[in-house]
Design a protein around this motif. Structure first.
Motif, PDB file in Angstrom:
ATOM      1  N   ARG A 131       0.843  -1.200   0.000  1.00 46.74           N
ATOM      2  CA  ARG A 131       0.000   0.000   0.000  1.00 46.74           C
ATOM      3  C   ARG A 131       0.875   1.245   0.000  1.00 46.74           C
ATOM      4  O   ARG A 131       1.868   1.310   0.720  1.00 46.74           O
ATOM      5  CB  ARG A 131      -0.914   0.036   1.229  1.00 46.74           C
ATOM      6  CG  ARG A 131      -1.988  -1.034   1.245  1.00 46.74           C
ATOM      7  CD  ARG A 131      -2.940  -0.827   2.417  1.00 46.74           C
ATOM      8  NE  ARG A 131      -3.978  -1.844   2.474  1.00 46.74           N
ATOM      9  CZ  ARG A 131      -3.854  -3.009   3.104  1.00 46.74           C
ATOM     10  NH1 ARG A 131      -2.710  -3.299   3.732  1.00 46.74           N
ATOM     11  NH2 ARG A 131      -4.835  -3.888   3.113  1.00 46.74           N
ATOM     12  N   HIS A 132       0.487   2.208  -0.809  1.00 46.06           N
ATOM     13  CA  HIS A 132       1.120   3.522  -0.827  1.00 46.06           C
ATOM     14  C   HIS A 132       0.004   4.537  -0.976  1.00 46.06           C
ATOM     15  O   HIS A 132      -0.571   4.685  -2.057  1.00 46.06           O
ATOM     16  CB  HIS A 132       2.112   3.651  -1.984  1.00 46.06           C
ATOM     17  CG  HIS A 132       3.414   2.953  -1.764  1.00 46.06           C
ATOM     18  ND1 HIS A 132       4.448   3.510  -1.037  1.00 46.06           N
ATOM     19  CD2 HIS A 132       3.846   1.727  -2.140  1.00 46.06           C
ATOM     20  CE1 HIS A 132       5.460   2.666  -1.002  1.00 46.06           C
ATOM     21  NE2 HIS A 132       5.122   1.577  -1.659  1.00 46.06           N
ATOM     22  N   GLY A 133      -0.306   5.239   0.104  1.00 47.22           N
ATOM     23  CA  GLY A 133      -1.393   6.202   0.042  1.00 47.22           C
ATOM     24  C   GLY A 133      -2.678   5.527  -0.406  1.00 47.22           C
ATOM     25  O   GLY A 133      -3.075   4.498   0.155  1.00 47.22           O
ATOM     26  N   PRO A 134      -3.333   6.054  -1.431  1.00 47.86           N
ATOM     27  CA  PRO A 134      -4.594   5.463  -1.885  1.00 47.86           C
ATOM     28  C   PRO A 134      -4.400   4.233  -2.764  1.00 47.86           C
ATOM     29  O   PRO A 134      -5.374   3.568  -3.138  1.00 47.86           O
ATOM     30  CB  PRO A 134      -5.233   6.593  -2.691  1.00 47.86           C
ATOM     31  CG  PRO A 134      -4.062   7.337  -3.248  1.00 47.86           C
ATOM     32  CD  PRO A 134      -3.005   7.287  -2.169  1.00 47.86           C
ATOM     33  N   TYR A 135      -3.140   3.918  -3.076  1.00 54.03           N
ATOM     34  CA  TYR A 135      -2.859   2.828  -4.008  1.00 54.03           C
ATOM     35  C   TYR A 135      -2.540   1.529  -3.273  1.00 54.03           C
ATOM     36  O   TYR A 135      -1.902   1.525  -2.217  1.00 54.03           O
ATOM     37  CB  TYR A 135      -1.685   3.185  -4.915  1.00 54.03           C
ATOM     38  CG  TYR A 135      -1.934   4.415  -5.747  1.00 54.03           C
ATOM     39  CD1 TYR A 135      -2.708   4.354  -6.901  1.00 54.03           C
ATOM     40  CD2 TYR A 135      -1.419   5.652  -5.364  1.00 54.03           C
ATOM     41  CE1 TYR A 135      -2.954   5.492  -7.663  1.00 54.03           C
ATOM     42  CE2 TYR A 135      -1.656   6.792  -6.115  1.00 54.03           C
ATOM     43  CZ  TYR A 135      -2.428   6.703  -7.260  1.00 54.03           C
ATOM     44  OH  TYR A 135      -2.674   7.825  -8.010  1.00 54.03           O
ATOM     45  N   ASN A 138      -1.316  -6.185  -5.415  1.00 53.15           N
ATOM     46  CA  ASN A 138      -1.051  -7.537  -4.958  1.00 53.15           C
ATOM     47  C   ASN A 138      -0.115  -8.191  -5.968  1.00 53.15           C
ATOM     48  O   ASN A 138      -0.469  -8.369  -7.135  1.00 53.15           O
ATOM     49  CB  ASN A 138      -2.357  -8.324  -4.851  1.00 53.15           C
ATOM     50  CG  ASN A 138      -2.164  -9.673  -4.191  1.00 53.15           C
ATOM     51  OD1 ASN A 138      -1.309 -10.455  -4.593  1.00 53.15           O
ATOM     52  ND2 ASN A 138      -2.961  -9.944  -3.172  1.00 53.15           N
ATOM     53  N   ALA A 139       1.093  -8.548  -5.515  1.00 47.63           N
ATOM     54  CA  ALA A 139       2.094  -9.108  -6.421  1.00 47.63           C
ATOM     55  C   ALA A 139       1.699 -10.487  -6.930  1.00 47.63           C
ATOM     56  O   ALA A 139       2.115 -10.889  -8.020  1.00 47.63           O
ATOM     57  CB  ALA A 139       3.444  -9.181  -5.715  1.00 47.63           C
ATOM     58  N   SER A 145      -5.273  -1.223  -7.366  1.00 48.45           N
ATOM     59  CA  SER A 145      -6.471  -0.430  -7.093  1.00 48.45           C
ATOM     60  C   SER A 145      -6.085   0.927  -6.510  1.00 48.45           C
ATOM     61  O   SER A 145      -4.980   1.105  -5.995  1.00 48.45           O
ATOM     62  CB  SER A 145      -7.393  -1.158  -6.111  1.00 48.45           C
ATOM     63  OG  SER A 145      -6.768  -1.296  -4.846  1.00 48.45           O
ATOM     64  N   ARG A 146      -7.038   1.882  -6.600  1.00 52.10           N
ATOM     65  CA  ARG A 146      -6.886   3.185  -5.970  1.00 52.10           C
ATOM     66  C   ARG A 146      -8.153   3.469  -5.193  1.00 52.10           C
ATOM     67  O   ARG A 146      -9.258   3.426  -5.738  1.00 52.10           O
ATOM     68  CB  ARG A 146      -6.669   4.289  -7.011  1.00 52.10           C
ATOM     69  CG  ARG A 146      -6.328   5.651  -6.369  1.00 52.10           C
ATOM     70  CD  ARG A 146      -6.238   6.762  -7.395  1.00 52.10           C
ATOM     71  NE  ARG A 146      -7.560   7.117  -7.887  1.00 52.10           N
ATOM     72  CZ  ARG A 146      -7.829   7.402  -9.154  1.00 52.10           C
ATOM     73  NH1 ARG A 146      -6.874   7.337 -10.065  1.00 52.10           N
ATOM     74  NH2 ARG A 146      -9.047   7.719  -9.522  1.00 52.10           N
ATOM     75  N   ASP A 147      -7.993   3.711  -3.895  1.00 53.80           N
ATOM     76  CA  ASP A 147      -9.147   3.918  -3.008  1.00 53.80           C
ATOM     77  C   ASP A 147     -10.146   2.767  -3.121  1.00 53.80           C
ATOM     78  O   ASP A 147     -11.361   2.970  -3.091  1.00 53.80           O
ATOM     79  CB  ASP A 147      -9.840   5.246  -3.334  1.00 53.80           C
ATOM     80  CG  ASP A 147      -8.965   6.443  -3.006  1.00 53.80           C
ATOM     81  OD1 ASP A 147      -8.228   6.372  -2.000  1.00 53.80           O
ATOM     82  OD2 ASP A 147      -9.006   7.438  -3.760  1.00 53.80           O
ATOM     83  N   GLY A 148      -9.611   1.563  -3.276  1.00 52.38           N
ATOM     84  CA  GLY A 148     -10.458   0.378  -3.332  1.00 52.38           C
ATOM     85  C   GLY A 148     -11.062   0.079  -4.687  1.00 52.38           C
ATOM     86  O   GLY A 148     -11.671  -0.981  -4.887  1.00 52.38           O
ATOM     87  N   GLU A 149     -10.893   1.000  -5.643  1.00 49.61           N
ATOM     88  CA  GLU A 149     -11.440   0.795  -6.981  1.00 49.61           C
ATOM     89  C   GLU A 149     -10.387   0.119  -7.867  1.00 49.61           C
ATOM     90  O   GLU A 149      -9.263   0.620  -7.984  1.00 49.61           O
ATOM     91  CB  GLU A 149     -11.854   2.126  -7.602  1.00 49.61           C
ATOM     92  CG  GLU A 149     -13.036   2.791  -6.919  1.00 49.61           C
ATOM     93  CD  GLU A 149     -14.308   1.964  -7.056  1.00 49.61           C
ATOM     94  OE1 GLU A 149     -14.512   1.367  -8.137  1.00 49.61           O
ATOM     95  OE2 GLU A 149     -15.082   1.908  -6.082  1.00 49.61           O
ATOM     96  N   PRO A 150     -10.725  -1.019  -8.479  1.00 47.86           N
ATOM     97  CA  PRO A 150      -9.738  -1.732  -9.305  1.00 47.86           C
ATOM     98  C   PRO A 150      -9.300  -0.924 -10.520  1.00 47.86           C
ATOM     99  O   PRO A 150     -10.096  -0.180 -11.105  1.00 47.86           O
ATOM    100  CB  PRO A 150     -10.473  -3.008  -9.719  1.00 47.86           C
ATOM    101  CG  PRO A 150     -11.917  -2.680  -9.588  1.00 47.86           C
ATOM    102  CD  PRO A 150     -12.027  -1.710  -8.459  1.00 47.86           C
ATOM    103  N   ILE A 151      -8.038  -1.062 -10.863  1.00 45.05           N
ATOM    104  CA  ILE A 151      -7.476  -0.406 -12.041  1.00 45.05           C
ATOM    105  C   ILE A 151      -6.958  -1.501 -12.964  1.00 45.05           C
ATOM    106  O   ILE A 151      -6.158  -2.345 -12.552  1.00 45.05           O
ATOM    107  CB  ILE A 151      -6.321   0.531 -11.656  1.00 45.05           C
ATOM    108  CG1 ILE A 151      -6.812   1.638 -10.706  1.00 45.05           C
ATOM    109  CG2 ILE A 151      -5.688   1.154 -12.900  1.00 45.05           C
ATOM    110  CD1 ILE A 151      -5.687   2.480 -10.146  1.00 45.05           C
ATOM    111  N   GLU A 152      -7.403  -1.487 -14.181  1.00 45.46           N
ATOM    112  CA  GLU A 152      -6.987  -2.512 -15.140  1.00 45.46           C
ATOM    113  C   GLU A 152      -5.672  -2.105 -15.793  1.00 45.46           C
ATOM    114  O   GLU A 152      -5.585  -1.074 -16.460  1.00 45.46           O
ATOM    115  CB  GLU A 152      -8.059  -2.705 -16.205  1.00 45.46           C
ATOM    116  CG  GLU A 152      -7.747  -3.847 -17.172  1.00 45.46           C
ATOM    117  CD  GLU A 152      -8.864  -4.102 -18.165  1.00 45.46           C
ATOM    118  OE1 GLU A 152      -8.606  -4.798 -19.162  1.00 45.46           O
ATOM    119  OE2 GLU A 152      -9.986  -3.589 -17.934  1.00 45.46           O
ATOM    120  N   LEU A 153      -4.652  -2.928 -15.572  1.00 47.09           N
ATOM    121  CA  LEU A 153      -3.331  -2.656 -16.134  1.00 47.09           C
ATOM    122  C   LEU A 153      -2.868  -3.823 -16.991  1.00 47.09           C
ATOM    123  O   LEU A 153      -3.105  -4.985 -16.650  1.00 47.09           O
ATOM    124  CB  LEU A 153      -2.306  -2.433 -15.010  1.00 47.09           C
ATOM    125  CG  LEU A 153      -2.482  -1.215 -14.107  1.00 47.09           C
ATOM    126  CD1 LEU A 153      -1.454  -1.254 -12.991  1.00 47.09           C
ATOM    127  CD2 LEU A 153      -2.371   0.077 -14.897  1.00 47.09           C
TER     128      LEU A 153
END
Length: 244
Positions: A131-135, A138-139, A145-153
């Motif tokens: 975790r780093h701030g809002p980010y 999971n390795a 995710s940011r603020d619990g919202e998933p980010i598709e990468l």
């Protein structure tokens, strides 16, 4: 352990080959230099995770190199390699900024053990969940995710994000990032890095309001910075002229 970029400096070509091969058998990348100025010039455009520096070089001494780099704020581990084994010499090398000291003739197994110990201390293995701030990422599942919202990468975007967040505040050269994410594939265009940087800046929202700034460092590479609360406010605050 992740792939490390290690600079090796020695004007004795036989010794340079020995040290470089030792680094490479550990699974890391060695960058060879035969003089101190060559190393210092390379460090203006490249990033190294550890330095192996011979004490006696044709232009600068190993101690001069260490002092110069520490004065400039370089924080990577530095190992001095030398024939000198007197207590005064050892103390001088360490007090000037070296992290360890290896006496020639170098024994391969001992050098590997010392390098491994230094790398583990300088770059400890990260927990699966970070975790780093809002980010948060999971390795294992490669989820972000940011603020619990998933980010598709995409896979390379994920690897690039992890590389940047694990070394927040450090200027990372383009070559360093390319090798860390794409390996030793020379066929990958360098513009690919810029494209991925733009993509993750947009997808993660790496802006001051989220506490981070991802910026290009001219002639070198990129740096991800964590902003202090006051700096975020100053960045977001409208100018007096705009307010009027």
């Amino acid at each position: 352990m992740a792939l490390m970029q290690i600079a090796v400096v020695d004007d004795d070509l036989h010794q340079l080959e020995l040290l470089s091969r030792t680094v490479e058998t550990m699974g890391h990348v060695s960058h060879r230099f035969t003089d101190g100025q060559g190393l210092l010039q390379a460090m203006r455009r490249s990033t190294f995770d550890l330095l192996l520096v011979d004490w006696e070089l044709p232009d600068l001494s190993g101690v001069d190199i260490v002092q110069t780099l520490r004065a400039e704020g370089a924080a990577m581990p530095i190992v001095m390699v030398t024939h000198r084994d007197g207590e005064r010499d050892v103390v001088q090398g360490l007090t000037k900024g070296a992290d360890d000291y290896v006496v020639k003739p170098v024994r391969g197994a001992e050098l590997k053990a010392r390098l491994l110990a230094l790398l583990r201390r300088a770059y400890p293995e990260q927990a699966t969940l970070q975790r780093h701030g809002p980010y948060e990422w999971n390795a294992s599942t490669r989820a972000w995710s940011r603020d619990g919202e998933p980010i598709e990468l995409k896979p390379r975007e994920f690897d690039l994000c992890v590389c940047l967040f694990r070394q927040i505040g450090r200027v990372l050269s383009r070559n360093y990032l390319m090798q860390a994410v794409w390996g030793r594939d020379d066929e990958v265009p360098t513009r690919t890095l810029d494209t991925h940087i733009s993509a993750i800046r947009l997808k993660l929202g790496l802006r001051p309001e989220h506490g981070y700034r991802l910026s290009a460092v001219y002639g070198h590479g990129y740096r991800l910075e964590a902003l202090e609360a006051q700096e975020r406010q100053d960045t977001q605050a409208p100018s007096r002229e705009a307010a009027e």
